[in-house]
Structure formats: structure tokens, C-alpha cells
Design a protein around this motif. Structure first.
Motif, mmCIF file in Angstrom:
data_model
loop_
_atom_site.group_PDB
_atom_site.id
_atom_site.type_symbol
_atom_site.label_atom_id
_atom_site.label_comp_id
_atom_site.label_asym_id
_atom_site.label_seq_id
_atom_site.Cartn_x
_atom_site.Cartn_y
_atom_site.Cartn_z
ATOM 1 N N ARG A 46 12.677 41.213 6.580
ATOM 2 C CA ARG A 46 12.312 40.181 7.545
ATOM 3 C C ARG A 46 10.881 40.434 7.977
ATOM 4 O O ARG A 46 10.556 41.484 8.523
ATOM 5 C CB ARG A 46 13.270 40.228 8.734
ATOM 6 C CG ARG A 46 13.131 39.057 9.696
ATOM 7 C CD ARG A 46 14.385 38.936 10.573
ATOM 8 N NE ARG A 46 14.674 40.191 11.255
ATOM 9 C CZ ARG A 46 14.190 40.545 12.447
ATOM 10 N NH1 ARG A 46 13.383 39.724 13.081
ATOM 11 N NH2 ARG A 46 14.513 41.694 12.990
ATOM 12 N N LEU A 47 10.015 39.448 7.716
ATOM 13 C CA LEU A 47 8.592 39.594 8.017
ATOM 14 C C LEU A 47 8.243 39.122 9.420
ATOM 15 O O LEU A 47 7.296 39.626 10.031
ATOM 16 C CB LEU A 47 7.754 38.800 6.999
ATOM 17 C CG LEU A 47 7.901 39.234 5.536
ATOM 18 C CD1 LEU A 47 7.183 38.248 4.623
ATOM 19 C CD2 LEU A 47 7.348 40.640 5.335
ATOM 20 N N PHE A 48 8.988 38.127 9.935
ATOM 21 C CA PHE A 48 8.668 37.530 11.226
ATOM 22 C C PHE A 48 9.884 37.528 12.141
ATOM 23 O O PHE A 48 11.024 37.360 11.689
ATOM 24 C CB PHE A 48 8.193 36.079 11.061
ATOM 25 C CG PHE A 48 6.889 35.930 10.325
ATOM 26 C CD1 PHE A 48 5.675 36.141 10.969
ATOM 27 C CD2 PHE A 48 6.880 35.571 8.981
ATOM 28 C CE1 PHE A 48 4.474 35.978 10.291
ATOM 29 C CE2 PHE A 48 5.694 35.408 8.297
ATOM 30 C CZ PHE A 48 4.484 35.617 8.949
ATOM 31 N N ASP A 49 9.631 37.725 13.422
ATOM 32 C CA ASP A 49 10.615 37.412 14.456
ATOM 33 C C ASP A 49 10.377 35.961 14.870
ATOM 34 O O ASP A 49 9.224 35.556 15.081
ATOM 35 C CB ASP A 49 10.438 38.334 15.676
ATOM 36 C CG ASP A 49 11.088 39.685 15.449
ATOM 37 O OD1 ASP A 49 12.121 39.731 14.766
ATOM 38 O OD2 ASP A 49 10.524 40.690 15.940
ATOM 39 N N GLY A 61 6.791 43.554 8.707
ATOM 40 C CA GLY A 61 5.768 42.570 8.392
ATOM 41 C C GLY A 61 4.369 43.125 8.566
ATOM 42 O O GLY A 61 3.477 42.873 7.737
ATOM 43 N N ARG A 62 4.158 43.887 9.652
ATOM 44 C CA ARG A 62 2.840 44.482 9.882
ATOM 45 C C ARG A 62 2.488 45.469 8.772
ATOM 46 O O ARG A 62 1.342 45.536 8.323
ATOM 47 C CB ARG A 62 2.805 45.175 11.245
ATOM 48 C CG ARG A 62 2.778 44.200 12.424
ATOM 49 C CD ARG A 62 2.425 44.911 13.711
ATOM 50 N NE ARG A 62 3.448 45.878 14.091
ATOM 51 C CZ ARG A 62 4.504 45.596 14.835
ATOM 52 N NH1 ARG A 62 4.680 44.347 15.296
ATOM 53 N NH2 ARG A 62 5.394 46.511 15.148
ATOM 54 N N GLU A 63 3.465 46.232 8.317
ATOM 55 C CA GLU A 63 3.222 47.181 7.237
ATOM 56 C C GLU A 63 2.922 46.469 5.917
ATOM 57 O O GLU A 63 2.183 46.981 5.067
ATOM 58 C CB GLU A 63 4.449 48.097 7.054
ATOM 59 C CG GLU A 63 4.688 49.064 8.177
ATOM 60 C CD GLU A 63 3.628 50.154 8.226
ATOM 61 O OE1 GLU A 63 3.111 50.529 7.157
ATOM 62 O OE2 GLU A 63 3.299 50.613 9.339
ATOM 63 N N PHE A 64 3.495 45.264 5.771
ATOM 64 C CA PHE A 64 3.342 44.551 4.514
ATOM 65 C C PHE A 64 1.999 43.819 4.410
ATOM 66 O O PHE A 64 1.542 43.516 3.307
ATOM 67 C CB PHE A 64 4.487 43.541 4.330
ATOM 68 C CG PHE A 64 4.487 42.872 2.989
ATOM 69 C CD1 PHE A 64 4.847 43.574 1.848
ATOM 70 C CD2 PHE A 64 4.120 41.539 2.863
ATOM 71 C CE1 PHE A 64 4.849 42.969 0.605
ATOM 72 C CE2 PHE A 64 4.120 40.917 1.629
ATOM 73 C CZ PHE A 64 4.484 41.629 0.490
ATOM 74 N N VAL A 65 1.339 43.559 5.531
ATOM 75 C CA VAL A 65 0.089 42.794 5.516
ATOM 76 C C VAL A 65 -0.976 43.440 4.620
ATOM 77 O O VAL A 65 -1.540 42.766 3.742
ATOM 78 C CB VAL A 65 -0.450 42.577 6.939
ATOM 79 C CG1 VAL A 65 -1.883 42.030 6.890
ATOM 80 C CG2 VAL A 65 0.449 41.611 7.694
ATOM 81 N N PRO A 66 -1.308 44.743 4.787
ATOM 82 C CA PRO A 66 -2.347 45.317 3.903
ATOM 83 C C PRO A 66 -1.928 45.338 2.437
ATOM 84 O O PRO A 66 -2.770 45.215 1.549
ATOM 85 C CB PRO A 66 -2.549 46.738 4.458
ATOM 86 C CG PRO A 66 -1.320 47.031 5.249
ATOM 87 C CD PRO A 66 -0.859 45.731 5.798
ATOM 88 N N VAL A 67 -0.608 45.492 2.200
ATOM 89 C CA VAL A 67 -0.124 45.448 0.820
ATOM 90 C C VAL A 67 -0.365 44.067 0.219
ATOM 91 O O VAL A 67 -0.818 43.927 -0.927
ATOM 92 C CB VAL A 67 1.378 45.802 0.766
ATOM 93 C CG1 VAL A 67 1.908 45.698 -0.664
ATOM 94 C CG2 VAL A 67 1.620 47.193 1.337
ATOM 95 N N ALA A 68 -0.063 43.038 1.007
ATOM 96 C CA ALA A 68 -0.265 41.666 0.534
ATOM 97 C C ALA A 68 -1.746 41.379 0.288
ATOM 98 O O ALA A 68 -2.102 40.715 -0.690
ATOM 99 C CB ALA A 68 0.301 40.682 1.556
#
Length: 306
Positions: A46-49, A61-68
Motif C-alpha cells: 500500500r503506497l498511500f493512505d 510509499g516513502r521508501e518506494f519513492v527513490p526506487v521509483a
């Protein structure tokens, strides 16, 4: 992974809301919301609340941002590489060479290139490993080692061995060469015996039936020049003069040919998609080397800071 969904995810992150992101990327808001939900299902996280109708990044989601962001940057580089492959264009060129070649030749050469030319990057390698670097990403290799096998190659020029002396040394007033027989009588600062320049000097001394007197070895050419400039002895390197030192070329006894020098070769894979561009760059480096060589030949004290 659908890269469009990665792009849409980052658009929402940057815009702050689905509405704003939808306007920026010109997609209907409901469609963008469905893309985000499907992207979360694809990833299994789940990326967003979505509390109270507002979106906020979850910790995942915050961790995934730099990966994206890195994924999209890599995709852009991949698209650019594919375009260049199709067009035979090279926007970056990686040159593998020994440290002295990078410092004395490639770095000054890069200062002559225009902004629209390929970005030339360098990788420091040993003399014996330069051509092997072509198998691990290098586009062009420069080395004094002989080229063997099926590599395309050319002789780009020669770098003279230089005897560096202090400004108050008796040789400092000379404008040409010093005889090898004179050189071996001095206290010398030399590179280690596995260095190509040192090997060439040792062979010349042996061929002439001479022998060294006092020798101090040092692995760093600039340190050798510094000792020479300070008057502690004569330093022998292929480097251009620094620290106010004067330099002369080294002639074998009674020789009518060229002073001692190191021949440089350039090599590349003939099947490289941009082989013509690489060969052209190698020839330009050779032309630059000839220009630098002439400048050093006639004005040996003109670049004390280099």
C-alpha cells in the motif's frame, strides 16, 4: 512492471494530489486513481493512505519513492541508449588508460572539447589491463602496451622520457637533450621497475653498457618532480614539468635517432556500434598529443604549474 504506472505514481507524489497530477499529465482523475490502485496491487504494497479523502504516502510509499525515481532515470537512459544504437551515435565515451596518461594527456585534451561533443569519461587501469577494460564497458583504451588479437588499433603518438632538474642545476640552461651517459652519473629519482617508463630507461642503460649510480624509487611522478625541483637530484618521468623544474629529453649515447620515448596505442572493438566515432576520437587525441609534444619540445619551462 508498467512504467506508465511508475510515472503516474511519481506525478501524484510531486503534485501532492490526484487532481493536480491528473491535470499535469492530462489524464482523467478517475482513470489515474484506478492506475494507482492497480499499481499497488501489482507491487503488493500500500503506497498511500486514503483517510478522509486525502492521499498521504505510507512508510512503504516513502521508501518506494527513490526506487521509483531511479527506475525512471534508468528507463530514460535505456531509451537514450537504444536511440543512439539505432543512429550510431555515442553521447558518452569511456576511456581506459593508466594514471599518467589520464593526468598528462586525457585531462588536458578534455578541456578542448565542445559542449555538444560526446562526454568523455575515464577509468584508471594498469598498463597491462587497459585493453581488457574493453570487455567491461570501456569504449576506448590507451596504453603503451602492444595491441594483440582482433582489436582495431592505431599508434596515437609517443611521449618522451624527461629528465627534470632544479632551476639552478647546470643542465637547466640547456634547451634540448641530456646524454644518457651523463644522466646515470647523477642521483636519480625513478619510478618503480615495473613501470613502463622505467623499463624503457633500464633497457636503454643496458643497451648502452652503462650502470646507474644512486637511485631512489618513488611510485608517484609528481613527487619525483618535486624532489627534482627542490634540487635533491634528477627525476625521470614522462610528465610535463611542474613546480618550476626544467626538463630535457634523454638521448642514448651517440644516437642520431629519437630520444627515449614511450609509444602510446589506442584500441577499440571494431564491432562497436560507434566504432567510427571512437576511431575519430582516438585520432583527435593523437593530434592533441602531437601538439602538446611540440609545445614541450620548444618551451620546456612554459608550464611550471602543470
Amino acid at each position: 512492471m508498467d512504467l506508465r504506472r511508475v510515472e503516474h505514481f511519481l506525478a501524484v507524489v510531486d503534485a501532492g494530489t490526484v487532481t493536480a497530477a491528473a491535470e499535469q499529465i492530462r489524464i482523467a482523475q478517475p482513470a489515474l486513481s484506478r492506475q494507482l490502485l492497480q499499481f499497488e496491487r501489482d507491487l503488493g504494497i500500500r503506497l498511500f493512505d486514503r483517510a478522509r479523502g486525502r492521499l498521504a504516502l505510507t512508510p512503504a510509499g516513502r521508501e518506494f519513492v527513490p526506487v521509483a525515481r531511479e527506475l525512471m532515470a534508468h528507463a530514460d537512459r535505456t531509451r537514450a541508449a537504444a536511440r543512439h544504437l539505432a543512429e550510431g551515435v555515442l553521447d558518452r565515451l569511456l576511456v581506459a588508460a593508466p594514471a599518467a596518461t589520464i593526468t598528462e594527456l586525457l585531462a588536458p585534451f578534455l578541456g578542448t572539447l565542445g559542449r555538444k561533443e560526446p562526454l568523455v569519461l575515464v577509468r584508471e587501469v594498469s598498463t597491462t589491463r587497459a585493453y581488457a577494460a574493453l570487455e567491461t564497458g570501456a569504449d576506448l583504451a590507451i596504453s603503451p602496451a602492444s595491441v594483440t588479437g582482433s582489436l582495431a588499433h592505431l599508434r596515437i603518438g609517443a611521449v618522451p622520457l624527461r629528465a627534470h632538474v632544479a632551476p639552478d642545476h647546470p643542465w637547466a640552461q640547456r634547451s634540448g637533450t641530456v646524454e644518457l651517459a651523463e644522466l646515470v652519473e647523477e642521483r636519480l629519482f625513478l619510478l618503480p621497475q615495473d613501470n613502463v617508463s622505467r623499463v624503457e630507461l633500464d633497457l636503454a642503460v643496458a643497451r648502452a653498457g652503462l650502470a646507474f649510480g644512486e637511485v631512489t624509487e618513488c611510485a608517484v611522478g609528481r613527487v619525483i618532480q618535486a624532489h627534482a625541483a627542490a634540487g635533491r637530484g634528477v627525476g625521470v618521468t614522462t610528465d610535463l614539468p611542474r613546480f618550476g623544474a626544467r626538463s630535457l629529453r634523454i638521448a642514448p649515447p651517440g644516437a642520431s635517432g629519437e630520444p627515449l620515448q614511450i609509444v602510446l596505442h589506442a584500441a577499440w572493438d571494431p564491432t562497436h556500434f560507434a566504432a567510427e566515432v571512437i576511431e575519430s576520437m582516438a585520432r583527435r587525441i593523437g593530434s592533441f598529443l602531437a601538439t602538446v609534444g611540440q609545445a614541450a619540445r620548444w618551451t620546456p619551462t612554459s608550464h611550471p604549474d602543470r
